[in-house]
Write a protein that holds these residues in place. Structure first.
Motif, PDB file in Angstrom:
ATOM      1  N   LEU A 159     -13.578   8.301  22.382  1.00  8.40           N
ATOM      2  CA  LEU A 159     -14.559   7.339  22.909  1.00  8.40           C
ATOM      3  C   LEU A 159     -13.887   6.005  23.208  1.00  8.40           C
ATOM      4  O   LEU A 159     -14.199   5.353  24.226  1.00  8.40           O
ATOM      5  CB  LEU A 159     -15.698   7.151  21.914  1.00  8.40           C
ATOM      6  CG  LEU A 159     -16.655   8.338  21.743  1.00  8.40           C
ATOM      7  CD1 LEU A 159     -17.670   8.055  20.637  1.00  8.40           C
ATOM      8  CD2 LEU A 159     -17.372   8.644  23.057  1.00  8.40           C
ATOM      9  N   ALA A 160     -12.962   5.578  22.342  1.00 10.41           N
ATOM     10  CA  ALA A 160     -12.248   4.325  22.588  1.00 10.41           C
ATOM     11  C   ALA A 160     -11.388   4.436  23.847  1.00 10.41           C
ATOM     12  O   ALA A 160     -11.329   3.493  24.658  1.00 10.41           O
ATOM     13  CB  ALA A 160     -11.378   3.986  21.380  1.00 10.41           C
ATOM     14  N   ALA A 161     -10.726   5.590  24.028  1.00 11.77           N
ATOM     15  CA  ALA A 161      -9.913   5.784  25.227  1.00 11.77           C
ATOM     16  C   ALA A 161     -10.775   5.796  26.483  1.00 11.77           C
ATOM     17  O   ALA A 161     -10.395   5.239  27.525  1.00 11.77           O
ATOM     18  CB  ALA A 161      -9.130   7.103  25.107  1.00 11.77           C
ATOM     19  N   ILE A 162     -11.955   6.425  26.390  1.00  5.70           N
ATOM     20  CA  ILE A 162     -12.874   6.440  27.532  1.00  5.70           C
ATOM     21  C   ILE A 162     -13.338   5.019  27.860  1.00  5.70           C
ATOM     22  O   ILE A 162     -13.399   4.624  29.033  1.00  5.70           O
ATOM     23  CB  ILE A 162     -14.084   7.351  27.229  1.00  5.70           C
ATOM     24  CG1 ILE A 162     -13.641   8.809  27.171  1.00  5.70           C
ATOM     25  CG2 ILE A 162     -15.178   7.177  28.281  1.00  5.70           C
ATOM     26  CD1 ILE A 162     -14.724   9.755  26.704  1.00  5.70           C
ATOM     27  N   GLU A 178     -17.459   7.478  41.295  1.00  3.34           N
ATOM     28  CA  GLU A 178     -16.635   8.167  42.280  1.00  3.34           C
ATOM     29  C   GLU A 178     -15.158   8.218  41.898  1.00  3.34           C
ATOM     30  O   GLU A 178     -14.445   9.120  42.330  1.00  3.34           O
ATOM     31  CB  GLU A 178     -16.781   7.498  43.659  1.00  3.34           C
ATOM     32  CG  GLU A 178     -18.189   7.568  44.229  1.00  3.34           C
ATOM     33  CD  GLU A 178     -18.674   8.991  44.425  1.00  3.34           C
ATOM     34  OE1 GLU A 178     -17.837   9.858  44.802  1.00  3.34           O
ATOM     35  OE2 GLU A 178     -19.863   9.252  44.186  1.00  3.34           O
ATOM     36  N   PHE A 179     -14.704   7.248  41.117  1.00  2.00           N
ATOM     37  CA  PHE A 179     -13.277   7.189  40.804  1.00  2.00           C
ATOM     38  C   PHE A 179     -12.979   7.420  39.320  1.00  2.00           C
ATOM     39  O   PHE A 179     -12.260   8.349  38.965  1.00  2.00           O
ATOM     40  CB  PHE A 179     -12.679   5.845  41.247  1.00  2.00           C
ATOM     41  CG  PHE A 179     -12.721   5.638  42.734  1.00  2.00           C
ATOM     42  CD1 PHE A 179     -11.954   6.423  43.583  1.00  2.00           C
ATOM     43  CD2 PHE A 179     -13.536   4.667  43.293  1.00  2.00           C
ATOM     44  CE1 PHE A 179     -11.992   6.241  44.954  1.00  2.00           C
ATOM     45  CE2 PHE A 179     -13.578   4.481  44.659  1.00  2.00           C
ATOM     46  CZ  PHE A 179     -12.809   5.266  45.500  1.00  2.00           C
ATOM     47  N   ARG A 180     -13.542   6.610  38.459  1.00  2.00           N
ATOM     48  CA  ARG A 180     -13.105   6.624  37.063  1.00  2.00           C
ATOM     49  C   ARG A 180     -13.740   7.730  36.228  1.00  2.00           C
ATOM     50  O   ARG A 180     -13.044   8.430  35.499  1.00  2.00           O
ATOM     51  CB  ARG A 180     -13.377   5.262  36.413  1.00  2.00           C
ATOM     52  CG  ARG A 180     -12.503   4.164  36.990  1.00  2.00           C
ATOM     53  CD  ARG A 180     -12.688   2.841  36.288  1.00  2.00           C
ATOM     54  NE  ARG A 180     -11.877   1.806  36.932  1.00  2.00           N
ATOM     55  CZ  ARG A 180     -11.927   0.514  36.647  1.00  2.00           C
ATOM     56  NH1 ARG A 180     -12.751   0.094  35.695  1.00  2.00           N
ATOM     57  NH2 ARG A 180     -11.153  -0.348  37.277  1.00  2.00           N
ATOM     58  N   LEU A 181     -15.042   7.895  36.304  1.00  2.00           N
ATOM     59  CA  LEU A 181     -15.711   8.844  35.415  1.00  2.00           C
ATOM     60  C   LEU A 181     -15.293  10.289  35.673  1.00  2.00           C
ATOM     61  O   LEU A 181     -14.979  11.016  34.714  1.00  2.00           O
ATOM     62  CB  LEU A 181     -17.226   8.677  35.519  1.00  2.00           C
ATOM     63  CG  LEU A 181     -18.043   9.273  34.362  1.00  2.00           C
ATOM     64  CD1 LEU A 181     -17.568   8.698  33.033  1.00  2.00           C
ATOM     65  CD2 LEU A 181     -19.526   8.995  34.563  1.00  2.00           C
ATOM     66  N   VAL A 241      -7.282  16.454  20.038  1.00  2.00           N
ATOM     67  CA  VAL A 241      -6.020  15.714  20.149  1.00  2.00           C
ATOM     68  C   VAL A 241      -5.491  15.787  21.577  1.00  2.00           C
ATOM     69  O   VAL A 241      -5.049  14.780  22.151  1.00  2.00           O
ATOM     70  CB  VAL A 241      -4.975  16.259  19.150  1.00  2.00           C
ATOM     71  CG1 VAL A 241      -3.602  15.646  19.418  1.00  2.00           C
ATOM     72  CG2 VAL A 241      -5.402  15.958  17.724  1.00  2.00           C
ATOM     73  N   GLY A 242      -5.536  16.989  22.172  1.00  2.00           N
ATOM     74  CA  GLY A 242      -5.106  17.131  23.555  1.00  2.00           C
ATOM     75  C   GLY A 242      -5.953  16.312  24.509  1.00  2.00           C
ATOM     76  O   GLY A 242      -5.443  15.700  25.458  1.00  2.00           O
ATOM     77  N   MET A 243      -7.254  16.279  24.251  1.00  2.00           N
ATOM     78  CA  MET A 243      -8.157  15.480  25.075  1.00  2.00           C
ATOM     79  C   MET A 243      -7.777  14.005  25.035  1.00  2.00           C
ATOM     80  O   MET A 243      -7.675  13.334  26.074  1.00  2.00           O
ATOM     81  CB  MET A 243      -9.596  15.675  24.586  1.00  2.00           C
ATOM     82  CG  MET A 243     -10.655  14.992  25.409  1.00  2.00           C
ATOM     83  SD  MET A 243     -12.333  15.240  24.750  1.00  2.00           S
ATOM     84  CE  MET A 243     -12.554  16.989  25.062  1.00  2.00           C
ATOM     85  N   PHE A 244      -7.536  13.486  23.833  1.00  2.00           N
ATOM     86  CA  PHE A 244      -7.145  12.081  23.694  1.00  2.00           C
ATOM     87  C   PHE A 244      -5.815  11.816  24.392  1.00  2.00           C
ATOM     88  O   PHE A 244      -5.659  10.802  25.090  1.00  2.00           O
ATOM     89  CB  PHE A 244      -7.056  11.709  22.215  1.00  2.00           C
ATOM     90  CG  PHE A 244      -6.505  10.335  21.972  1.00  2.00           C
ATOM     91  CD1 PHE A 244      -7.291   9.212  22.174  1.00  2.00           C
ATOM     92  CD2 PHE A 244      -5.186  10.168  21.563  1.00  2.00           C
ATOM     93  CE1 PHE A 244      -6.777   7.936  21.972  1.00  2.00           C
ATOM     94  CE2 PHE A 244      -4.671   8.901  21.351  1.00  2.00           C
ATOM     95  CZ  PHE A 244      -5.473   7.780  21.554  1.00  2.00           C
ATOM     96  N   LEU A 245      -4.832  12.714  24.212  1.00  2.00           N
ATOM     97  CA  LEU A 245      -3.514  12.513  24.811  1.00  2.00           C
ATOM     98  C   LEU A 245      -3.587  12.393  26.330  1.00  2.00           C
ATOM     99  O   LEU A 245      -2.967  11.499  26.925  1.00  2.00           O
ATOM    100  CB  LEU A 245      -2.591  13.678  24.435  1.00  2.00           C
ATOM    101  CG  LEU A 245      -1.949  13.654  23.049  1.00  2.00           C
ATOM    102  CD1 LEU A 245      -1.191  14.953  22.802  1.00  2.00           C
ATOM    103  CD2 LEU A 245      -1.008  12.467  22.918  1.00  2.00           C
ATOM    104  N   VAL A 246      -4.341  13.285  26.964  1.00  2.00           N
ATOM    105  CA  VAL A 246      -4.387  13.278  28.427  1.00  2.00           C
ATOM    106  C   VAL A 246      -5.189  12.076  28.949  1.00  2.00           C
ATOM    107  O   VAL A 246      -4.796  11.434  29.923  1.00  2.00           O
ATOM    108  CB  VAL A 246      -4.965  14.599  28.961  1.00  2.00           C
ATOM    109  CG1 VAL A 246      -5.058  14.559  30.485  1.00  2.00           C
ATOM    110  CG2 VAL A 246      -4.092  15.776  28.534  1.00  2.00           C
ATOM    111  N   ILE A 247      -6.293  11.741  28.292  1.00  2.00           N
ATOM    112  CA  ILE A 247      -7.093  10.601  28.748  1.00  2.00           C
ATOM    113  C   ILE A 247      -6.296   9.301  28.650  1.00  2.00           C
ATOM    114  O   ILE A 247      -6.248   8.509  29.601  1.00  2.00           O
ATOM    115  CB  ILE A 247      -8.404  10.491  27.940  1.00  2.00           C
ATOM    116  CG1 ILE A 247      -9.330  11.650  28.266  1.00  2.00           C
ATOM    117  CG2 ILE A 247      -9.116   9.172  28.249  1.00  2.00           C
ATOM    118  CD1 ILE A 247     -10.590  11.690  27.426  1.00  2.00           C
TER     119      ILE A 247
END
Length: 340
Positions: free
Chosen positions: A21-24, A59-62, A296-302
């Motif tokens: 959530l913080a990365a998002i 259109e771009f970020r989300l 963990v993978g989700m956080f790494l890629v975001i």
């Protein structure tokens, strides 16, 4: 599950979600066009919407954040499954050549439809994961054939065979890309390095569908991976049809990787790093390792995608390069640790 172990698992899982959530939040509010958090909330809740904010966020970020999260989640889980099947901590979809096989099939798809695909049509978006699955299966078949020794899959030969297979498929992809017209060649080149810069909402559909279908199967069979760690003879003695179960799990992991590769290109090392971090945090039981590897993978890629698009702005790096800067030293460390 002991109480302390369960508490640790849920603590790690909740902490991972908070970090995601913080990365998002950071990725939504920062960039070439900074947006205040209150403006983001107002835009998402449709309170006095602003056209400029709608364009930047929706259109771009989300869509980019959502795809990065899904891809990281899928690659983390696929990596945990492959390491469990092979009982080799160095196994990873990229290192084993599955990424390259799926990528080569998708490049073949681009090559034969060059000039006819726009990258956003439903036909190309839904067909690319299927081509990727075929390529991933082809790579897996070659790996199985050349890694098979005395009726068993030899973990020691697996890495070398995977690297060789990956190199071969990579050469094929490069050869075909050089024969493409300039527009498709540019698209393929960006895709090779692992990038989600061209993300849109249509790309989310195939990845989400494959994850919804395959991830529950993997989680339900996570206990098989625990039994395989005891050795195939012991697992067979406990009533597990080892070859059948390994094939099912392998097919699921290939399907997940293929769907991810079809929308993000070849992003390596996520499937290597995420399971190791997970096992250090919550132990070796795969019913816990698999979900945590996904987060963990989700956080790494975001977070890597955010770094890729902001640190060298206005120049944007492919997210695959950023993750490789983290993954290569970690891979060398694991090789050294395994040797010692």
């Amino acid at each position: 599950m002991p109480r302390d172990s369960a508490r640790r698992y849920w603590t790690v899982l909740i902490t991972s979600f908070l970090m995601i959530l913080a990365a998002i939040y950071v990725s939504l509010t920062n960039g070439a066009f900074d947006i205040a958090v209150w403006d983001v909330v107002r835009t998402l809740l449709r309170i006095d919407p602003n056209a400029a904010h709608d364009l930047v966020i929706f259109e771009f970020r989300l869509p980019r954040i959502v795809i990065a999260g899904l891809v990281g989640f899928g690659l983390g889980i696929a990596g945990a499954v492959l390491q469990g099947i092979t009982r080799n901590g160095l196994a990873d979809p990229g290192i084993l050549g599955i990424n390259a096989g799926a990528g080569a099939a998708i490049v073949i798809f681009m090559f034969f439809f060059q000039g006819q695909i726009t990258g956003t049509s439903w036909v190309s978006i839904l067909a690319m994961p299927l081509f990727g699955l075929v390529g991933g299966l082809g790579a897996a078949i070659f790996i199985y054939l050349f890694s098979w020794s005395n009726g068993r899959l030899d973990p020691q030969r697996l890495i070398l065979v995977g690297i060789a297979i990956g190199s071969g498929f990579g050469a094929l992809s490069l050869h075909l890309s050089l024969k493409m017209n300039p527009q498709d060649f540019e698209m393929a080149t960006v895709w090779f390095t692992g990038s989600i810069w061209n993300a849109n909402w249509k790309y989310i559909v195939p990845v989400f569908l494959w994850l919804v279908i395959l991830v529950p199967i993997v989680i339900r069979k996570s206990y098989i991976l625990d039994l395989l760690q005891l050795g195939e003879d012991i697992a067979t003695g406990l009533g597990v049809s080892t070859e059948k179960e390994k094939n099912v799990l392998l097919l699921c992991s290939i399907g997940i990787v293929s769907a991810c590769v079809s929308v993000s290109g070849s992003i390596g090392f996520v499937g290597l790093i995420a399971p190791h971090i997970s096992k250090r945090l919550i132990g070796i039981h795969h019913n816990r390792v698999i979900p945590v590897s996904g987060t963990v993978g989700m956080f790494l890629v975001i977070i890597s995608d955010f770094i890729a698009k902001t640190v060298f702005s206005p120049v944007e790096l492919p997210v695959g390069i950023v993750i490789s800067l983290i993954g290569v030293p970690y891979f060398i460390y694991l090789l050294y640790k395994t040797k010692v």
